[in-house]
Design a protein around this motif. Structure first.
Motif, PDB file in Angstrom:
ATOM      1  N   ARG A 175       0.827  -1.210   0.000  1.00  0.00           N
ATOM      2  CA  ARG A 175       0.000   0.000   0.000  1.00  0.00           C
ATOM      3  C   ARG A 175       0.859   1.257   0.000  1.00  0.00           C
ATOM      4  NH1 ARG A 175      -2.158   3.800   3.291  1.00  0.00           N
ATOM      5  NH2 ARG A 175      -4.298   4.480   2.828  1.00  0.00           N
ATOM      6  N   ASN A 176       1.892   1.269   0.831  1.00  0.00           N
ATOM      7  CA  ASN A 176       2.763   2.444   0.895  1.00  0.00           C
ATOM      8  C   ASN A 176       3.448   2.691  -0.449  1.00  0.00           C
ATOM      9  OD1 ASN A 176       2.166   3.019   3.558  1.00  0.00           O
ATOM     10  ND2 ASN A 176       3.864   1.800   4.376  1.00  0.00           N
ATOM     11  N   LEU A 179       0.921   3.964  -3.103  1.00  0.00           N
ATOM     12  CA  LEU A 179       0.461   5.291  -2.710  1.00  0.00           C
ATOM     13  C   LEU A 179       1.507   6.353  -3.042  1.00  0.00           C
ATOM     14  CD1 LEU A 179      -2.029   6.550  -1.382  1.00  0.00           C
ATOM     15  CD2 LEU A 179      -0.920   6.265   0.834  1.00  0.00           C
ATOM     16  N   GLN A 180       2.772   5.963  -2.968  1.00  0.00           N
ATOM     17  CA  GLN A 180       3.866   6.897  -3.238  1.00  0.00           C
ATOM     18  C   GLN A 180       4.246   6.960  -4.719  1.00  0.00           C
ATOM     19  OE1 GLN A 180       7.026   5.577  -0.648  1.00  0.00           O
ATOM     20  NE2 GLN A 180       5.775   5.897   1.205  1.00  0.00           N
ATOM     21  N   PRO A 182       1.883   7.057  -7.651  1.00  0.00           N
ATOM     22  CA  PRO A 182       0.608   7.109  -8.368  1.00  0.00           C
ATOM     23  C   PRO A 182       0.748   7.501  -9.839  1.00  0.00           C
ATOM     24  CG  PRO A 182       0.884   9.105  -7.090  1.00  0.00           C
ATOM     25  CD  PRO A 182       2.053   8.221  -6.755  1.00  0.00           C
ATOM     26  N   VAL A 188      -2.413   2.786  -9.003  1.00  0.00           N
ATOM     27  CA  VAL A 188      -3.662   3.324  -8.442  1.00  0.00           C
ATOM     28  C   VAL A 188      -4.739   2.246  -8.448  1.00  0.00           C
ATOM     29  CG1 VAL A 188      -5.433   5.107  -8.650  1.00  0.00           C
ATOM     30  CG2 VAL A 188      -3.063   5.635  -9.235  1.00  0.00           C
ATOM     31  N   LEU A 191      -3.988   0.067  -5.545  1.00  0.00           N
ATOM     32  CA  LEU A 191      -4.372   0.785  -4.332  1.00  0.00           C
ATOM     33  C   LEU A 191      -5.873   0.690  -4.094  1.00  0.00           C
ATOM     34  CD1 LEU A 191      -3.681   2.700  -1.989  1.00  0.00           C
ATOM     35  CD2 LEU A 191      -3.964   4.612  -3.590  1.00  0.00           C
ATOM     36  N   GLU A 195      -7.911  -0.885  -0.995  1.00  0.00           N
ATOM     37  CA  GLU A 195      -8.718   0.034  -0.190  1.00  0.00           C
ATOM     38  C   GLU A 195     -10.207  -0.305  -0.195  1.00  0.00           C
ATOM     39  OE1 GLU A 195      -7.859   3.340   1.327  1.00  0.00           O
ATOM     40  OE2 GLU A 195      -5.902   2.378   1.457  1.00  0.00           O
ATOM     41  N   GLU A 245      -7.647  11.126  -0.046  1.00  0.00           N
ATOM     42  CA  GLU A 245      -6.399  11.016  -0.795  1.00  0.00           C
ATOM     43  C   GLU A 245      -6.553  10.083  -1.997  1.00  0.00           C
ATOM     44  OE1 GLU A 245      -1.670  10.264   0.204  1.00  0.00           O
ATOM     45  OE2 GLU A 245      -3.215   9.412   1.510  1.00  0.00           O
ATOM     46  N   VAL A 246      -7.194   8.954  -1.789  1.00  0.00           N
ATOM     47  CA  VAL A 246      -7.406   7.984  -2.877  1.00  0.00           C
ATOM     48  C   VAL A 246      -8.362   8.564  -3.913  1.00  0.00           C
ATOM     49  CG1 VAL A 246      -8.291   5.689  -3.448  1.00  0.00           C
ATOM     50  CG2 VAL A 246      -6.939   6.025  -1.364  1.00  0.00           C
TER      51      VAL A 246
END
Length: 346
Positions: A175-176, A179-180, A182, A188, A191, A195, A245-246
């Motif tokens: 996930r990290n 997320l970093q 994208p 994405v 992610l 999520e 954020e997502v």
């Protein structure tokens, strides 16, 4: 029994009928052999006069193919029908020229066991269910003399589960990373799978109008085998919340010419995921395994099962409970320790 004769560029079908003590023949001409075969089967099925049809020389492969285009095509959804079409090819490879009159439980069992040697028990069972359905129909219409379908069993073993849930450690690591990074559209998509727990087809079906602040309306699903975009079940229709954020990351992705946000990518998301997990030194899972990871993580945090069931779009809570068998490793170890402590305190 119907006969098909090629005449020039067309095919003439002739069907023999016996009714009220009199023999009669009906015929019709078609431009293709497939149309001729379908009409011939329809006429034979309509006769329904009894067990003499059990001695026919039609191959089981031909019967099954004609049967799905004549009977099943109007009974099932497009995606299910395409599964029948794929099964038709499997049956043709397995049974080849074996005729209906030569079928029995031993013959079918031998063929399904042969198929099970190279396929999972689940896949074999799905093929056998379709074979059994066609055999019951053939018996009801008098094409075979015995209803032997219930005698045939699914054998073989289940391979190790590929859709395994990631551990909490690997879940956070993956996930990290996505997320970093994208800038890669696929990250994405991964992610979102982590999520939301949405199915791959549901994620690929996201359009700008599917989004609301902050969530996704799940109303459609994209399939690699059909143009049908309807959801798997009525319960799959749901709204899935996501964090801000997502939500903002999704909105940055340019909408494609077909109106969808994500590229279908040849439906090779699991292969892409395997490459990504290799780079991150995370044990492999499939893209559907990300859905299992989402569910397992929520269970590990003691989220109410009714909420999880609705979020996943399951048909009922019982289906969701099956995910408890695939809890993330850390949670299972903790539960083992809790159980032993409780027993020690007695």
């Amino acid at each position: 029994m119907a006969s098909i004769v090629k005449r020039g560029k067309s095919y003439r079908v002739q069907v023999s009928l016996y009714k009220h003590g009199q023999h009669k023949r009906i015929s019709q001409t078609f431009p293709t052999k497939k149309e001729a075969s379908l009409w011939a089967l329809e006429m034979e099925l309509a006769k329904g006069e009894g067990k003499e049809l059990a001695h026919r020389t039609t191959t089981f492969a031909d019967f099954f193919e004609n049967w799905i285009y004549l009977v099943k095509i109007n009974d099932v959804k497009e995606t299910t029908f395409q599964n029948y079409v794929r099964t038709s090819g499997i049956i043709r490879n397995l049974f080849q020229d074996i005729q209906l009159k030569d079928l029995n439980d031993i013959v079918v069992q031998k063929k399904i066991d042969e198929y099970a040697k190279t396929h999972s028990r689940k896949t074999t069972h799905e093929v056998l269910l379709k074979i059994k359905t066609s055999l019951r129909d053939a018996y009801a219409r008098g094409y075979i003399v015995n209803d032997f379908a219930p005698l045939v069993k699914t054998r073989g073993v289940n391979p190790q589960k590929r859709n395994r849930a990631l551990s909490i450690t690997d879940f956070k690591k993956l996930r990290n990373y996505v997320l970093q990074h994208p800038e890669d559209e696929f990250n994405v998509l991964v992610l979102l799978a982590l999520e939301t727990g949405m199915r791959r087809g549901e994620l690929l079906a996201i359009r700008p109008e599917s989004l609301y602040e902050y969530g996704i309306e799940v109303r459609h699903s994209i399939s690699p085998t059909s143009d049908d975009t309807s959801l798997k079940t009525q319960n799959a229709k749901r709204d899935v919340s996501i964090n801000k954020e997502v939500y903002e990351l999704i909105n940055r992705i340019p909408v494609k010419e077909n109106g969808y946000i994500f590229n279908f990518g040849g439906f090779k998301q699991s292969e892409q995921l395997a490459d990504l997990l290799t780079v991150l030194d995370i044990k492999k899972t499939t893209f559907h395994g990300l859905r299992d990871t989402h569910a397992s993580f929520l269970f590990a945090q003691d989220i109410d099962i009714a909420y999880v069931s609705k979020r996943l779009g399951h048909i009922n809570v019982t289906t969701t409970q099956n995910y408890y068998l695939e809890l993330v490793p850390e949670k299972k170890h903790q539960q083992d320790a809790d159980a032993l402590n409780l027993l020690s305190a007695l």
